[in-house]
Design a protein around this motif. Sequence first.
Motif, PDB file in Angstrom:
ATOM      1  N   GLY A 141       8.443 -11.916 -26.443  1.00 52.70           N
ATOM      2  CA  GLY A 141       8.885 -11.089 -25.322  1.00 52.70           C
ATOM      3  C   GLY A 141       9.925 -11.742 -24.437  1.00 52.70           C
ATOM      4  O   GLY A 141      10.809 -11.052 -23.904  1.00 52.70           O
ATOM      5  N   ILE A 142       9.880 -13.064 -24.283  1.00 52.45           N
ATOM      6  CA  ILE A 142      10.813 -13.751 -23.379  1.00 52.45           C
ATOM      7  C   ILE A 142      12.265 -13.527 -23.795  1.00 52.45           C
ATOM      8  O   ILE A 142      13.074 -13.038 -23.000  1.00 52.45           O
ATOM      9  N   PRO A 143      12.672 -13.860 -25.035  1.00 49.35           N
ATOM     10  CA  PRO A 143      14.074 -13.616 -25.403  1.00 49.35           C
ATOM     11  C   PRO A 143      14.411 -12.135 -25.492  1.00 49.35           C
ATOM     12  O   PRO A 143      15.543 -11.743 -25.179  1.00 49.35           O
ATOM     13  N   ALA A 144      13.453 -11.302 -25.893  1.00 51.97           N
ATOM     14  CA  ALA A 144      13.720  -9.866 -26.002  1.00 51.97           C
ATOM     15  C   ALA A 144      14.080  -9.275 -24.638  1.00 51.97           C
ATOM     16  O   ALA A 144      15.037  -8.492 -24.520  1.00 51.97           O
ATOM     17  N   VAL A 145      13.342  -9.656 -23.610  1.00 50.88           N
ATOM     18  CA  VAL A 145      13.616  -9.144 -22.267  1.00 50.88           C
ATOM     19  C   VAL A 145      14.957  -9.670 -21.754  1.00 50.88           C
ATOM     20  O   VAL A 145      15.744  -8.913 -21.162  1.00 50.88           O
ATOM     21  N   LEU A 146      15.227 -10.943 -21.983  1.00 51.83           N
ATOM     22  CA  LEU A 146      16.495 -11.520 -21.527  1.00 51.83           C
ATOM     23  C   LEU A 146      17.689 -10.850 -22.204  1.00 51.83           C
ATOM     24  O   LEU A 146      18.718 -10.603 -21.565  1.00 51.83           O
ATOM     25  N   ILE A 147      17.552 -10.539 -23.478  1.00 55.13           N
ATOM     26  CA  ILE A 147      18.648  -9.881 -24.199  1.00 55.13           C
ATOM     27  C   ILE A 147      18.781  -8.426 -23.764  1.00 55.13           C
ATOM     28  O   ILE A 147      19.893  -7.904 -23.630  1.00 55.13           O
ATOM     29  N   LEU A 148      17.673  -7.770 -23.509  1.00 61.54           N
ATOM     30  CA  LEU A 148      17.714  -6.381 -23.044  1.00 61.54           C
ATOM     31  C   LEU A 148      18.424  -6.268 -21.703  1.00 61.54           C
ATOM     32  O   LEU A 148      19.079  -5.262 -21.413  1.00 61.54           O
ATOM     33  N   LYS A 149      18.330  -7.305 -20.874  1.00 62.92           N
ATOM     34  CA  LYS A 149      18.973  -7.281 -19.553  1.00 62.92           C
ATOM     35  C   LYS A 149      20.479  -7.459 -19.628  1.00 62.92           C
ATOM     36  O   LYS A 149      21.182  -7.229 -18.643  1.00 62.92           O
ATOM     37  N   GLN A 150      21.032  -7.852 -20.772  1.00 63.18           N
ATOM     38  CA  GLN A 150      22.465  -8.186 -20.831  1.00 63.18           C
ATOM     39  C   GLN A 150      23.410  -7.003 -20.575  1.00 63.18           C
ATOM     40  O   GLN A 150      24.497  -7.273 -20.019  1.00 63.18           O
ATOM     41  N   PRO A 151      23.282  -5.780 -20.935  1.00 69.51           N
ATOM     42  CA  PRO A 151      22.248  -5.220 -21.796  1.00 69.51           C
ATOM     43  C   PRO A 151      22.714  -5.183 -23.252  1.00 69.51           C
ATOM     44  O   PRO A 151      23.883  -4.935 -23.531  1.00 69.51           O
ATOM     45  N   ASP A 152      21.763  -5.413 -24.164  1.00 65.86           N
ATOM     46  CA  ASP A 152      22.047  -5.351 -25.593  1.00 65.86           C
ATOM     47  C   ASP A 152      20.802  -4.814 -26.286  1.00 65.86           C
ATOM     48  O   ASP A 152      20.006  -5.567 -26.841  1.00 65.86           O
TER      49      ASP A 152
END
Length: 366
Positions: A141-152
């Motif tokens: 979940g940690i990298p998934a959330v960070l990448i979703l915020k880019q947003p990507d």
Amino acid sequence: MWFYIRRPVDPWLLLFTCLIFALSAVVLHSASNQDADKVLNKIVFMGIAIFGMWVIANISQATLMRIALPGYVAGVIMLILVELVGKTVNGSQRWLNIGITHIQPSELMRIAVPMTLAWFFHHFESTLNWKHFVGAAVLLGIPAVLILKQPDLGTALMISASGFYVLYFAGLSWKLIGLMSAAGGSLVYVVLHWNWCINILHEYQCRRIATMLDPMADPLGAGYHIIQGTIAIGSGGITGKGWLNGTQTHLDFIPERTTDFIFAVYGEEFGLLGNLLLLALYLLVIVRGLMIANSASTLFGRLLAGAIAMTFFTYAFVNMGMVSGILPVVGVPLPLVSYGGTSMVSILAGFGLLMSIQQDRTLIKR
């Protein structure tokens, strides 16, 4: 030793990869309006990616396990730096300046996440319980959330899928899968209501979902990509219009026809028979990956190989689904066919991991 130059690559996986590459060069020549520079650039990246695949294939599985966690930590740190000081391009903050060039850390996590989760379950193999699945979900979940915020959204979904496959092959309970499916269904219901959707996702992502459900609501705007893609694929018929003869392609109706929507070009010019050929090659790659997973010598190898094979399937399914209008447009390239070096290198890095796992099994048998 961590590196064995004498170790060959897997011949079947290499053969299927080269056949897909050959198809990609042919369709790119047409999709780019016979731009020789683009085709040559694609071939150069093919060579670089295949060399990288060979290098990774010669890394021992023990070394892969040792570098999994440090690679994950480094990737998460880079994602945090992207959030703080990353370069913004077209409204998305995804790039990190490292002096000589810009890198996209999310691409590194496509490999780092499944490797780390596979290492995690291998490390706790003898004492595995539900708490370890919770811990793995946090790591995912940690990298998934960070990448979703880019947003990507596209990359976040692909990384989440690769992590889920590791959890599944590690023995994730069907009850938990059912609960996750129910939660996902509830989320779909929420995002289908515009006022709720924009509180969870970005407005353009909500618009893509709404467009998937009714592309004709905005045929010259948000729905244009899907409409033109489905027209091109449908007009190809059984045998296609012929190479270089696609009207939707060469009259510039298909947007992003060398990247995300190259499948529309391929479907128009080569028709259903051409699509079946590409699907057969994809299926052969996936089956070979699952065969390697089944015969792997360690839990790490089984989980990682299975996740790589199924993530490759997800790439192909999502791209073909969004081009044909059954999924939202999320910016996922057609694996090994779309123009672009970063995606190609990351996919072949995964194939290199498969070959490394296969070679470890061969060495142990001897």
